[in-house]
Design a protein around this motif. Structure first.
Motif, PDB file in Angstrom:
ATOM      1  N   CYS A  42      -5.540  -0.086   5.773  1.00 19.39           N
ATOM      2  CA  CYS A  42      -6.019   1.293   5.922  1.00 19.39           C
ATOM      3  C   CYS A  42      -7.168   1.630   4.981  1.00 19.39           C
ATOM      4  CB  CYS A  42      -4.870   2.285   5.721  1.00 19.39           C
ATOM      5  SG  CYS A  42      -4.396   2.498   4.001  1.00 19.39           S
ATOM      6  N   ASN A  53       0.067   4.066   0.788  1.00 17.93           N
ATOM      7  CA  ASN A  53      -0.373   4.947   1.863  1.00 17.93           C
ATOM      8  C   ASN A  53       0.231   4.563   3.216  1.00 17.93           C
ATOM      9  OD1 ASN A  53      -1.867   7.199   2.223  1.00 17.93           O
ATOM     10  ND2 ASN A  53      -3.744   6.099   2.818  1.00 17.93           N
ATOM     11  N   CYS A  54       0.055   3.278   3.613  1.00 14.47           N
ATOM     12  CA  CYS A  54       0.520   2.855   4.937  1.00 14.47           C
ATOM     13  C   CYS A  54       1.652   1.850   4.846  1.00 14.47           C
ATOM     14  CB  CYS A  54      -0.643   2.283   5.744  1.00 14.47           C
ATOM     15  SG  CYS A  54      -1.197   0.684   5.134  1.00 14.47           S
ATOM     16  N   TYR A  76      -7.258   2.050   1.857  1.00 16.88           N
ATOM     17  CA  TYR A  76      -6.917   2.881   0.691  1.00 16.88           C
ATOM     18  C   TYR A  76      -7.290   2.133  -0.585  1.00 16.88           C
ATOM     19  CZ  TYR A  76      -3.854   5.063  -2.806  1.00 16.88           C
ATOM     20  OH  TYR A  76      -3.351   5.652  -3.933  1.00 16.88           O
ATOM     21  N   CYS A  84       0.850  -1.188   0.000  1.00 17.82           N
ATOM     22  CA  CYS A  84       0.000   0.000   0.000  1.00 17.82           C
ATOM     23  C   CYS A  84       0.888   1.240   0.000  1.00 17.82           C
ATOM     24  CB  CYS A  84      -0.886   0.004   1.233  1.00 17.82           C
ATOM     25  SG  CYS A  84      -1.786   1.537   1.457  1.00 17.82           S
ATOM     26  N   CYS A 110      -6.303  -1.648   0.133  1.00 15.51           N
ATOM     27  CA  CYS A 110      -5.468  -1.985   1.286  1.00 15.51           C
ATOM     28  C   CYS A 110      -6.326  -2.602   2.395  1.00 15.51           C
ATOM     29  CB  CYS A 110      -4.740  -0.746   1.798  1.00 15.51           C
ATOM     30  SG  CYS A 110      -3.720  -1.121   3.231  1.00 15.51           S
TER      31      CYS A 110
END
Ligand SMILES: [Zn+2]
Length: 373
Positions: free
Chosen positions: A323, A304-305, A325, A302, A320
């Motif tokens: 999170c 993002n995280c 996403y 991911c 994800c």
């Protein structure tokens, strides 16, 4: 920075004879080196030069030295392989004493066994930018129809670009490329052309006549030129974007079979290899870099995280599990590629070569936890 300017000369009997003589002389040197287990240019000169001059009195002495150096380099390159032999029609090398190149007026001046002669040559418009570059060496070869000339020119290394952003590029099958700025370069057009050629190929193959075989060859050439043109245009566009470096996956370091069928197909596809080499070429001209990054988990992680799990990716969609996403799967991968590229770019404030990341180091940097699944 060096570049090669490829030119075509009309076929010429004298040049053909010169190539054969040169290669015979190179072979005399190769044989001597192998028999006496030496690569000393000095020894070779003392022992062979006079003999060769006597045997080929009209062959220019500076070219004998080129042939000698050529022979020594070949043997150095293959560690004195006893099978070494230079093909009589293989290309030969001129140095600054034996050639002059006038790109602007389209003239080559070559020292040959029939004197120092001038040869007209057509210089394509796209080589104009090299008119002011310094000519380093020249290679002359032949094929069935023409004499082929490769001129190596050298120019200044361009100033390093001031951009510090890194563009991540994910190469794939569904999309030719997904960029970390969100752009998608679809492969629809490529697939359409490939299908067209595959269809034509099938028809011609079923005929099996000689004419059909010739057409098949021409077809292969057309398909190659289409792909090359495509890659030229795309890399030219990418290199012009306001980024200081471009990150792509390094597919070379991966052992085959580790990432499955699709991945291997991508890896073996020469169109992607060509894309990389064109991108490198065009980026370099603008003082920009191409960074090769470890491709591990770029599609499962991911952006993002940084959580990695196989379940994160379902076909076109990235979702994800940690999170929540959601994004296009290829775009997410390109953002991972960009982030990994940026790390390399900043760590190596001064890079002058593509840098291959170390996966273990990357893991430590990102403190990644790989899902147990
Ligand atoms: Zn996440």
């Amino acid at each position: 920075m060096q570049r090669t300017v490829s030119l075509v000369l009309e076929k010429n009997k004298d040049l053909y004879a010169l190539i054969i003589l040169y290669n015979r002389i190179a072979n005399v040197h190769i044989q001597y080196c192998l028999e006496n287990q030496t690569l000393s240019k000095n020894d070779l000169h003392h022992l062979l030069y006079k003999e060769i001059r006597k045997k080929y009195p009209k062959f220019p002495s500076a070219l004998i030295q080129c042939a000698r150096d050529h022979a020594v380099e070949m043997l150095k390159g293959n560690k004195m392989n006893v099978q070494t032999k230079k093909r009589l029609d293989s290309s030969i090398r001129f140095d600054r004493r034996t050639m002059k190149v006038f790109l602007e007026s389209g003239t080559l001046q070559l020292t040959t066994h029939v004197g120092r002669n001038k040869y007209p040559v057509k210089v394509p418009v796209h080589f104009q930018k090299y008119f002011s570059w310094e000519v380093k060496s020249l290679n002359l070869g032949i094929n069935k129809k023409h004499c082929l000339v490769k001129v190596v020119v050298e120019g200044k290394v361009p100033e390093q670009s001031r951009c510090s952003e890194v563009l991540g590029i994910d190469l794939g099958l569904r999309n030719f490329a997904a960029l970390s700025d969100g752009q998608i370069i679809p492969s629809k057009e490529i697939n359409r052309v490939k299908r067209k050629y595959a269809h034509l190929r099938k028809e011609l193959q079923s005929k099996g006549t000689r004419a059909a075989k010739q057409k098949l060859q021409a077809l292969a050439g057309r398909e190659r030129r289409f792909m090359s043109g495509w890659n030229h245009n795309l890399t030219k566009y990418l290199a012009s974007l306001p980024y200081g470096a471009f990150a792509v996956e390094d597919l070379k370091g991966i052992r085959s079979g580790r990432k499955g069928k699709v991945f291997n197909r991508r890896r073996s596809n020469w169109a992607y290899a060509q894309f990389r080499s064109y991108l490198q070429y065009k980026a370099e001209e603008q003082g920009k870099f191409v960074l090769l990054i470890d491709p591990k988990y770029t599609s499962q992680q991911c952006k993002n995280c940084l959580y990695i799990a196989k379940e994160n990716r379902k076909g076109k969609i990235f979702h994800c599990q940690k999170c929540n996403y959601i994004s296009d799967a290829d775009t997410n991968a390109s953002k991972n590629i960009s982030r990994r590229g940026s790390k390399i770019f900043f760590e190596q404030a001064v890079v002058n070569q593509p840098y291959i990341s170390n996966y273990e180091a990357l893991l430590r940097l990102e403190k990644i936890h790989i899902s147990a699944a």
